[in-house]
Scaffold this active site. Structure first.
Site, short mmCIF file in Angstrom:
data_model
loop_
_atom_site.label_atom_id
_atom_site.label_comp_id
_atom_site.label_asym_id
_atom_site.label_seq_id
_atom_site.Cartn_x
_atom_site.Cartn_y
_atom_site.Cartn_z
CE LYS A 114 -14.02 -4.51 1.91
NZ LYS A 114 -13.06 -3.84 2.77
CE LYS A 169 -4.43 -1.77 1.51
NZ LYS A 169 -5.65 -1.60 2.28
CE LYS A 213 -6.77 -8.20 -1.01
NZ LYS A 213 -7.13 -7.96 0.40
P1 ATP Z 1 -9.45 -3.00 0.52
O1 ATP Z 1 -9.48 -3.17 -0.97
O2 ATP Z 1 -10.16 -1.78 0.99
O3 ATP Z 1 -8.06 -3.15 1.10
P2 ATP Z 1 -10.17 -5.74 0.92
O4 ATP Z 1 -11.08 -6.23 -0.14
O5 ATP Z 1 -8.76 -6.17 0.85
O6 ATP Z 1 -10.31 -4.19 1.11
P3 ATP Z 1 -10.49 -6.03 3.79
O7 ATP Z 1 -11.51 -5.19 4.43
O8 ATP Z 1 -9.05 -5.61 3.91
O9 ATP Z 1 -10.83 -6.25 2.26
O10 ATP Z 1 -10.60 -7.52 4.31
C1 ATP Z 1 -11.72 -8.09 4.93
C2 ATP Z 1 -11.53 -9.58 5.05
O11 ATP Z 1 -11.64 -10.20 3.77
C3 ATP Z 1 -10.16 -9.99 5.59
O12 ATP Z 1 -10.32 -11.09 6.45
C4 ATP Z 1 -9.39 -10.40 4.37
O13 ATP Z 1 -8.39 -11.33 4.64
C5 ATP Z 1 -10.50 -11.00 3.51
N1 ATP Z 1 -10.19 -10.88 2.10
C6 ATP Z 1 -10.01 -9.72 1.41
N2 ATP Z 1 -9.79 -9.96 0.11
C7 ATP Z 1 -9.81 -11.31 -0.02
C8 ATP Z 1 -9.64 -12.18 -1.14
N3 ATP Z 1 -9.41 -11.70 -2.35
N4 ATP Z 1 -9.73 -13.51 -0.92
C9 ATP Z 1 -9.98 -14.02 0.32
N5 ATP Z 1 -10.15 -13.25 1.41
C10 ATP Z 1 -10.07 -11.91 1.25
#
Ligand code: ATP
Ligand code: LTN
Length: 328
Positions: A196, A112, A193
């Site tokens: 969100k 990040k 990955k």
């Molecule tokens: P951002 O894009 O804002 O960083 P994010 O999609 O990475 O958000 P988080 O809020 O950081 O999501 O994570 C919430 C939960 O979802 C965490 O437990 C994280 O490990 C899980 N998670 C996020 N992305 C994935 C993915 N692609 N596959 C499996 N688990 C995920």
């Protein structure tokens, strides 16, 4: 006595299939067996720039999404992180004991911070706040996606170090990764990955997408040209990602899928993947919109959650202060 679990999700947009598989589905599966805590990690979300109105709306939306996805407010303590000031207080005490070098090794920080030259200090200390979220509640297991494993391991190290110096204060938590240990990948660029906060709508399946959109996104997901449904993350990341999605949402194994689609083409396989995803998440939407308009229910859930968690975290904070000599 029931063992305890906790997880948090950042209110940074509508949750993705990755969040659902990595965190929420696990929490739903465990909510009978464990004493369960789930929160909105809004203080984590502000480690990158946020628009205030959007953030506020995302917070309310995420509560409704939790419940629509099957998190039962009667079986989970649901709360907003920033409403419980003891998380930040505990975090500061832990921050002062956490070596700079350990935080520098966090891969999420490296990722990040490389995206902006002017990131805030919170992006660096973020994993300590996460340790506070967990350690405040004597948690046994932390259900998260594999991308968060390193942070949970850091929380363990922080707890072990504190216990050694000040006596038995914290329970040592364990990470709980979903069944297939999967990280769900971006549909357009399966080396990345699914996230969100992604800005390419085709890359991400969101839990509120229409059936038509979900089907379109899966049908156009990046694959390869050899037309064999086989799990091989290195050479076939797109197909492997679709297999992972199915394995995570059904009782099937990788071998079951490879066998079932042995002589079939990618179009047939993708149609099957889309059916599985649509079937799993189609019920979520109607419940979500109902809840979002029910402001009182959301407020009651959060008020109840903060009341319970503030008491627990306050006791832990006071215990830490005493052990550290922070009293008159
Ligand atoms: P951002 O894009 O804002 O960083 P994010 O999609 O990475 O958000 P988080 O809020 O950081 O999501 O994570 C919430 C939960 O979802 C965490 O437990 C994280 O490990 C899980 N998670 C996020 N992305 C994935 C993915 N692609 N596959 C499996 N688990 C995920
Ligand atoms: N860092 C996590 C969210 C998070 C969390 C936690 C998860 C913050 N605190 C405590 C489990 C336990 C993320 O970005 N996914």
């Amino acid at each position: 006595m029931k063992k305890k679990i906790i997880t948090g999700i950042q209110p940074s947009g509508v949750i993705t299939l990755g969040n659902y598989i990595g965190a929420i589905k696990q929490m739903v599966n465990f909510q009978e067996e464990y004493e369960s805590y789930i929160f909105i990690a809004d203080m984590h979300a502000i480690t990158v720039p946020q628009d205030s109105n959007t953030l506020h709306n995302n917070i309310r939306s995420l509560i409704a999404l939790y419940i629509a996805c099957g998190i039962d407010p009667n079986k989970n303590t649901i709360f907003l992180q920033s409403e419980n000031e003891y998380h930040a207080n505990i975090s500061w005490l832990l921050e002062c004991q956490t070596p700079f070098g350990e935080l520098s090794r966090m891969t999420q920080f490296k990722d990040k911070s490389s995206k902006s030259e002017n990131f805030g200090a919170g992006l660096f200390t973020y994993p300590v706040l996460m340790a506070a979220d967990i350690l405040a509640y004597d948690i046994d297991y932390v259900p998260v996606g594999i991308d968060q494993k390193q942070h949970v391991e850091l929380a363990r190290d922080i707890a072990i170090r504190f216990n050694k110096k000040y006596g038995d204060t914290f329970k040592i938590p364990d990470v709980k990764i979903s069944k297939s240990g999967t990280k769900i990948m971006d549909l357009v660029n399966p080396e990345k990955k699914m996230s969100k906060s992604s800005d390419n709508p085709k890359s991400v399946i969101r839990i509120l997408d229409s059936e038509e959109d979900i089907r379109k996104k899966i049908m156009s997901a990046t694959t390869d040209s050899d037309c064999i449904v086989k799990y091989d993350v290195e050479n076939k990341p797109g197909i492997s990602n679709l297999i992972n999605i199915v394995v995570s949402l059904t009782n099937k194994t990788v071998e079951d899928i490879e066998k079932e689609f042995e002589n079939k083409n990618y179009g047939e396989f993708k149609k099957y993947v889309a059916d599985v995803v649509v079937d799993e998440i189609s019920k979520i939407k109607s419940r979500y919109y109902e809840l979002l308009n029910d402001e009182k229910t959301i407020d009651d859930i959060l008020n109840n959650g903060v009341k319970i968690t503030r008491e627990i975290a306050k006791n832990k904070f006071n215990d830490m202060k005493k052990r550290m000599g922070l009293y008159k």
